[in-house]
Enzyme design. Structure first.
Site, PDB file in Angstrom:
ATOM      1  CD  GLU A 127      -2.828  -1.353   2.346  1.00 15.10           C
ATOM      2  OE1 GLU A 127      -2.848  -0.458   3.202  1.00 15.10           O
ATOM      3  OE2 GLU A 127      -3.533  -2.377   2.431  1.00 15.10           O
ATOM      4  CG  ASN A 169      -0.738  -7.004  -1.326  1.00 14.02           C
ATOM      5  OD1 ASN A 169      -1.344  -7.624  -2.213  1.00 14.02           O
ATOM      6  ND2 ASN A 169      -1.229  -6.855  -0.098  1.00 14.02           N
ATOM      7  CG  HIS A 205     -10.024  -5.562   0.512  1.00 10.01           C
ATOM      8  ND1 HIS A 205     -10.242  -6.702   1.256  1.00 10.01           N
ATOM      9  CD2 HIS A 205      -8.725  -5.231   0.704  1.00 10.01           C
ATOM     10  CE1 HIS A 205      -9.122  -7.028   1.885  1.00 10.01           C
ATOM     11  NE2 HIS A 205      -8.188  -6.165   1.562  1.00 10.01           N
ATOM     12  CD  GLU A 232      -4.764  -7.707   1.777  1.00  5.67           C
ATOM     13  OE1 GLU A 232      -5.648  -6.978   2.250  1.00  5.67           O
ATOM     14  OE2 GLU A 232      -3.546  -7.464   1.889  1.00  5.67           O
ATOM     15  CG  ASP A 234     -12.760  -8.724   1.709  1.00  2.81           C
ATOM     16  OD1 ASP A 234     -12.641  -7.845   0.834  1.00  2.81           O
ATOM     17  OD2 ASP A 234     -12.331  -8.582   2.872  1.00  2.81           O
TER      18      ASP A 234
HETATM   19  O1  G3I Z   1      -4.671  -7.790  19.033  1.00  4.36           O
HETATM   20  C1  G3I Z   1      -5.359  -6.651  19.537  1.00  4.36           C
HETATM   21  C2  G3I Z   1      -6.051  -6.972  20.814  1.00  4.36           C
HETATM   22  O2  G3I Z   1      -5.093  -7.295  21.774  1.00  4.36           O
HETATM   23  C3  G3I Z   1      -6.877  -5.766  21.240  1.00  4.36           C
HETATM   24  O3  G3I Z   1      -7.601  -6.097  22.369  1.00  4.36           O
HETATM   25  C4  G3I Z   1      -7.840  -5.361  20.131  1.00  4.36           C
HETATM   26  C5  G3I Z   1      -8.651  -4.125  20.511  1.00  4.36           C
HETATM   27  O4  G3I Z   1      -8.736  -3.222  19.443  1.00  4.36           O
HETATM   28  O5  G3I Z   1      -7.099  -5.073  18.977  1.00  4.36           O
HETATM   29  C6  G3I Z   1      -6.342  -6.193  18.505  1.00  4.36           C
HETATM   30  O6  G3I Z   1      -5.647  -5.804  17.370  1.00  4.36           O
HETATM   31  C7  G3I Z   1      -6.405  -5.640  16.175  1.00  4.36           C
HETATM   32  C8  G3I Z   1      -5.880  -6.623  15.130  1.00  4.36           C
HETATM   33  O7  G3I Z   1      -6.553  -6.405  13.922  1.00  4.36           O
HETATM   34  C9  G3I Z   1      -6.067  -8.068  15.542  1.00  4.36           C
HETATM   35  O8  G3I Z   1      -7.420  -8.358  15.644  1.00  4.36           O
HETATM   36  C10 G3I Z   1      -6.262  -4.229  15.703  1.00  4.36           C
HETATM   37  O9  G3I Z   1      -6.886  -3.343  16.622  1.00  4.36           O
HETATM   38  C11 G3I Z   1      -6.892  -4.073  14.342  1.00  4.36           C
HETATM   39  O10 G3I Z   1      -6.579  -2.787  13.839  1.00  4.36           O
HETATM   40  C12 G3I Z   1      -6.324  -5.115  13.397  1.00  4.36           C
HETATM   41  O11 G3I Z   1      -6.988  -4.976  12.165  1.00  4.36           O
HETATM   42  C13 G3I Z   1      -6.346  -5.563  11.049  1.00  4.36           C
HETATM   43  C14 G3I Z   1      -6.035  -4.489  10.027  1.00  4.36           C
HETATM   44  O12 G3I Z   1      -5.470  -5.093   8.884  1.00  4.36           O
HETATM   45  C15 G3I Z   1      -5.072  -3.445  10.572  1.00  4.36           C
HETATM   46  O13 G3I Z   1      -4.787  -2.484   9.620  1.00  4.36           O
HETATM   47  C16 G3I Z   1      -7.282  -6.589  10.459  1.00  4.36           C
HETATM   48  O14 G3I Z   1      -7.430  -7.685  11.392  1.00  4.36           O
HETATM   49  C17 G3I Z   1      -6.714  -7.124   9.146  1.00  4.36           C
HETATM   50  O15 G3I Z   1      -7.683  -7.907   8.503  1.00  4.36           O
HETATM   51  C18 G3I Z   1      -6.373  -5.946   8.240  1.00  4.36           C
HETATM   52  O16 G3I Z   1      -5.806  -6.457   7.060  1.00  4.36           O
HETATM   53  C19 G3I Z   1      -5.443  -5.510   6.064  1.00  4.36           C
HETATM   54  C20 G3I Z   1      -4.199  -6.020   5.371  1.00  4.36           C
HETATM   55  O17 G3I Z   1      -3.188  -6.276   6.300  1.00  4.36           O
HETATM   56  C21 G3I Z   1      -3.729  -5.054   4.299  1.00  4.36           C
HETATM   57  N1  G3I Z   1      -4.790  -4.729   3.363  1.00  4.36           N
HETATM   58  C22 G3I Z   1      -6.039  -4.263   3.981  1.00  4.36           C
HETATM   59  C23 G3I Z   1      -6.527  -5.272   5.005  1.00  4.36           C
HETATM   60  C24 G3I Z   1      -7.861  -4.838   5.587  1.00  4.36           C
HETATM   61  O18 G3I Z   1      -7.742  -3.656   6.325  1.00  4.36           O
END
Ligand code: G3I
Length: 300
Positions: A127, A169, A205, A232, A234
């Protein structure tokens, strides 16, 4: 064939999913993962904040868990992502200039080095291009270290893991548009100058069908000589099943499109809360979108 992975394999491709390591304890989840997919991506566990929580101190336990699961199941692994403006640990967010550049290089060396030989394709840079103004680099602490940060990342990754395919990516690159064209121009320049790059990941996406020129866009990158991967996937919206079939058909029509990864397993696992964009419902049942993908892979 009766599963996504085996049907894709008959077409010479992988079919993968992004997984959350802690869910591999959950029987209903892991049953689907093991049955359907031939490649796994760590949804979060290989990102910078997860792997280097404090500077120079690395934690690979969550990522290793996914790699070990994949190995036990005979699956391959996509690496995601070595450098990205988001999900940086706080210490890296506060760095700039040559200090950040050397932290980036060290991070790539350590992470790609740790997983050397175990990753089929790495998202080396994620990105890095802006949505607006499209066609330009995204402003970030990494970009401010100098425009060459992307090629430095790719050269570093090649040396750290020579057998991994190295991918750029991004999202909103589904059709031929200013953002995808800027990436196309960068890839063409890298190839011309001998900067190592092997693949381009199209996150995909989507809501309903991809743009009409989705396949043509994949093909123009493939024609540069790089692999293209749908990384990715969906899809939200009422036309979900048809849209999944369209994306699958496009990949099958491009010989250098080597695989598809869906970004999660069940709708309840998706980052797109409430949009139900995946192939299995919250109870783990196959959705019409699943059948559409499977039938398309099977030549239907
Ligand atoms: O692990 C912590 C947890 O300890 C805490 O209690 C909780 C409360 O907010 O947060 C948890 O972390 C989260 C993490 O996912 C694991 O679930 C983060 O807040 C959250 O921001 C994070 O989101 C991820 C996101 O990337 C971050 O930018 C998504 O799961 C993940 O699907 C998403 O994936 C991205 C790709 O890497 C890049 N392309 C876009 C895609 C979708 O946004």
């Amino acid at each position: 064939a009766t599963t996504l992975g085996s049907a894709a394999a008959e077409r010479g491709r992988y079919f993968g999913a992004a997984v959350a390591g802690h869910k591999l304890n959950e029987g209903a989840y892991t049953t689907i993962v093991n049955r359907e997919f031939t490649s796994l991506t760590a949804e979060n566990e290989m990102k910078w904040d997860a792997t280097e929580p404090s500077r120079g101190s690395f934690n690979f336990s969550a990522g290793d868990r996914i790699v070990n699961h994949a190995r036990q199941q005979g699956m391959s692994v996509r690496g995601h992502a070595l450098v990205w403006h988001a999900q940086q640990p706080g210490w890296a967010q506060g760095l700039e200039g040559s200090t950040l550049r050397s932290a980036m290089v060290n991070h790539i060396n350590q992470v790609a080095g740790h997983y050397r030989g175990q990753i089929h394709s790495w998202d080396v840079v994620n990105e890095a291009f802006a949505d607006w103004p499209a066609g330009q680099r995204r402003d970030s602490n990494l970009q401010r270290t100098g425009n060459d940060w992307i090629e430095v990342a790719f050269r570093t990754a090649r040396a750290a893991d020579p057998s991994a395919k190295l991918c750029y990516n991004d999202y909103n690159t589904d059709g031929i548009n200013d953002k995808s064209t800027a990436i196309y121009t960068m890839v063409r320049d890298f190839i011309a100058r001998g900067v190592p790059i092997d693949c381009v990941g199209f996150q995909s996406h989507l809501t309903n069908s991809p743009p009409a020129d989705y396949q043509a866009n994949l093909q123009r990158f493939a024609d540069l000589g790089v692999e293209v991967q749908i990384t990715e996937l969906d899809i939200a919206g009422a036309d979900q099943a048809n849209a999944y079939a369209t994306v699958t058909r496009a990949c099958l029509a491009v010989s250098r499109c080597t695989g598809i990864t869906v970004w999660g397993v069940r709708d309840s696992d998706s980052w797109r809360t409430g949009e139900n964009p995946l192939l299995f419902d919250g109870a783990g049942n196959k959705k019409p979108a699943y059948t559409a993908v499977l039938d398309t892979l099977n030549g239907g």
